[in-house]
Design an enzyme around this catalytic site. Structure first.
Site, mmCIF file in Angstrom:
data_model
loop_
_atom_site.group_PDB
_atom_site.id
_atom_site.type_symbol
_atom_site.label_atom_id
_atom_site.label_comp_id
_atom_site.label_asym_id
_atom_site.label_seq_id
_atom_site.Cartn_x
_atom_site.Cartn_y
_atom_site.Cartn_z
ATOM 1 N N TRP A 102 9.321 0.006 3.004
ATOM 2 C CA TRP A 102 8.931 -0.626 4.264
ATOM 3 C C TRP A 102 9.926 -1.676 4.727
ATOM 4 O O TRP A 102 10.267 -1.735 5.905
ATOM 5 C CB TRP A 102 7.514 -1.196 4.182
ATOM 6 C CG TRP A 102 6.486 -0.112 4.218
ATOM 7 C CD1 TRP A 102 5.607 0.221 3.233
ATOM 8 C CD2 TRP A 102 6.249 0.828 5.287
ATOM 9 N NE1 TRP A 102 4.848 1.307 3.614
ATOM 10 C CE2 TRP A 102 5.221 1.685 4.858
ATOM 11 C CE3 TRP A 102 6.821 1.035 6.540
ATOM 12 C CZ2 TRP A 102 4.733 2.731 5.657
ATOM 13 C CZ3 TRP A 102 6.334 2.071 7.339
ATOM 14 C CH2 TRP A 102 5.311 2.898 6.896
ATOM 15 N N ASP A 172 5.991 -8.866 6.929
ATOM 16 C CA ASP A 172 5.131 -7.715 7.180
ATOM 17 C C ASP A 172 4.065 -7.746 6.093
ATOM 18 O O ASP A 172 4.341 -7.483 4.923
ATOM 19 C CB ASP A 172 5.960 -6.424 7.106
ATOM 20 C CG ASP A 172 5.098 -5.162 7.262
ATOM 21 O OD1 ASP A 172 3.861 -5.275 7.388
ATOM 22 O OD2 ASP A 172 5.692 -4.048 7.257
ATOM 23 N N LYS A 196 -5.200 -1.150 6.709
ATOM 24 C CA LYS A 196 -5.263 -1.229 5.259
ATOM 25 C C LYS A 196 -6.434 -2.132 4.847
ATOM 26 O O LYS A 196 -7.339 -1.707 4.160
ATOM 27 C CB LYS A 196 -3.955 -1.786 4.682
ATOM 28 C CG LYS A 196 -2.817 -0.781 4.544
ATOM 29 C CD LYS A 196 -2.359 -0.171 5.847
ATOM 30 C CE LYS A 196 -1.342 0.929 5.708
ATOM 31 N NZ LYS A 196 0.020 0.541 5.982
#
Ligand SMILES: *Cc1c(COP(=O)(O)O)cnc(C)c1O
Length: 360
Positions: A102, A172, A196
């Site tokens: 990511w 993030d 999530k």
């Protein structure tokens, strides 16, 4: 009705309390005669829902008053571009810390908007750890330093608060926000998709220190200009109304369970259960550096990978789904966000124990 134990990395399992409330409200939200999906985003009902979700975010995370809380469309991948578009204009440069898939994606995307520099990387360890603070090479001229607080695919979590001096830290936090208490004041900007730990996909949370605003690149789409969105309370364009409503239910449920300190205890207990088992297993293993193991995404491998299919089939037979690791990582992954119960993680551990006995 039969619900599976869903270890999906996201969109992920939601608590039944939340889903039942949503079902009860479906046709008629609190006597309004409308579903939340049908409401004008500027009407009094949705205005109340948006304000309620916003204040739950502020109270759970203790967001200081000098930070804007924005609820936007686009997801974290869009934020990989929207963040530099809004922030990199201050100096034209930004530093990136790489800890897995990511953060790598974030850096690549940002390079289209300014000069990005690699500040630290755990590539040499196969992205199985978080680069230690002492290895971060930060430039004083960076507009910000970017990191990913939890690498959802690798199962690597930064469990300490980095110190970037006067350079704003951008994180993030898509896959570990709301999983434990957080000191927002240490960050310049935090972004996270909801799917999530906070609700369904479609809504993205951005928390940004207001003094960092006002430097958006000219090409920044107005709907993604943080300053404009802050001035208009996330209503420059139609916000993802239904996702914001569900997010509000999720956050209220977290608050009722004792807030983020309670989530931390709950999440640590689940992670400990799996990692303790993995560390003593003869057929399974986890490869992540002990101190950087994610409490949200537990990655593991069968030492004999020819058993992978049998393991997944057996799990599915017992109602446990989505345990296959990300296609780029292989192996297995159990995502155990806030809404995953300890009992469900115990079920997984017990199944792994039985599988081990049968295959050793
Ligand atoms: C899931 C995830 C993303 C991707 O989010 P999208 O909603 O697909 O944009 C980005 N970063 C992290 C850390 C994630 O876990």
């Amino acid at each position: 009705m039969s619900r599976v134990i869903n270890f999906s990395s996201g969109p992920a399992t939601l608590s039944e309390t939340v889903l039942r409330q949503a079902a009860a409200d479906m046709l008629d939200w609190r006597g309004s005669g409308m579903s939340v999906m049908e409401m004008s985003h500027r009407g009094p009902e949705f205005t109340e829902i948006l304000a309620g979700t916003g204040s739950l975010i502020r109270s759970l995370l203790g967001v200081p008053d000098n930070y804007a809380v924005l609820l936007l469309q686009g997801g974290a991948i869009a934020e990989n571009a929207i963040v530099p578009m809004n922030l990199i204009g201050r100096t034209g440069q930004a530093d990136y810390v790489l800890s897995g898939v990511w953060s790598k994606k974030s850096m690549k995307e940002a390079s289209r908007y300014g000069q990005v520099k690699l500040a630290a990387s755990s590539k040499d360890s196969g992205f199985l750890s978080m680069p230690a603070q002492t290895d971060w090479r930060l430039s004083a001229h960076a507009s910000y330093v970017h990191m990913c607080s939890n690498e959802t695919i690798g199962g690597v979590e930064c469990r300490w608060s980095p110190d970037t001096g006067s350079v704003p830290l951008v994180a993030d936090m898509s896959s570990n926000i709301m999983s434990a208490p957080l000191d927002v004041s240490r960050y310049g900007l935090i972004y996270a998709g909801a799917q999530k730990n906070m609700g369904p996909s479609g809504v993205t949370l951005v928390i940004v220190r207001r003094d960092l605003l006002g430097h958006a690149l000219a090409a920044t789409p107005s709907a993604f200009n943080y300053q404009l969105q802050d001035e208009q309370s996330s209503m420059y364009n139609t916000p993802p109304t239904y996702a914001i409503y569900i997010m509000g239910l999720v956050l209220k449920h977290i608050q009722e369970q004792g807030g983020l300190p309670a989530m931390q205890v709950h999440n640590q207990a689940k992670a400990d259960l799996l990692y303790d088992f993995l560390d003593h297993s003869t057929v399974f293993s986890n490869r992540v550096a002990r101190e950087d193991r994610s409490r949200m995404n537990v990655t593991f491998f069968l030492k004999d990978e020819s058993l992978n299919a049998a393991f997944l089939q057996g799990a599915e037979k017992e109602g446990m789904v989505q345990l296959r690791g990300h296609r780029s990582a292989g192996g297995m992954r159990a995502s155990i966000y806030n809404a995953m119960s300890l009992a469900s993680v115990q079920r997984l551990r017990d199944y792994m124990h039985r599988f081990e006995k049968a295959n050793s």
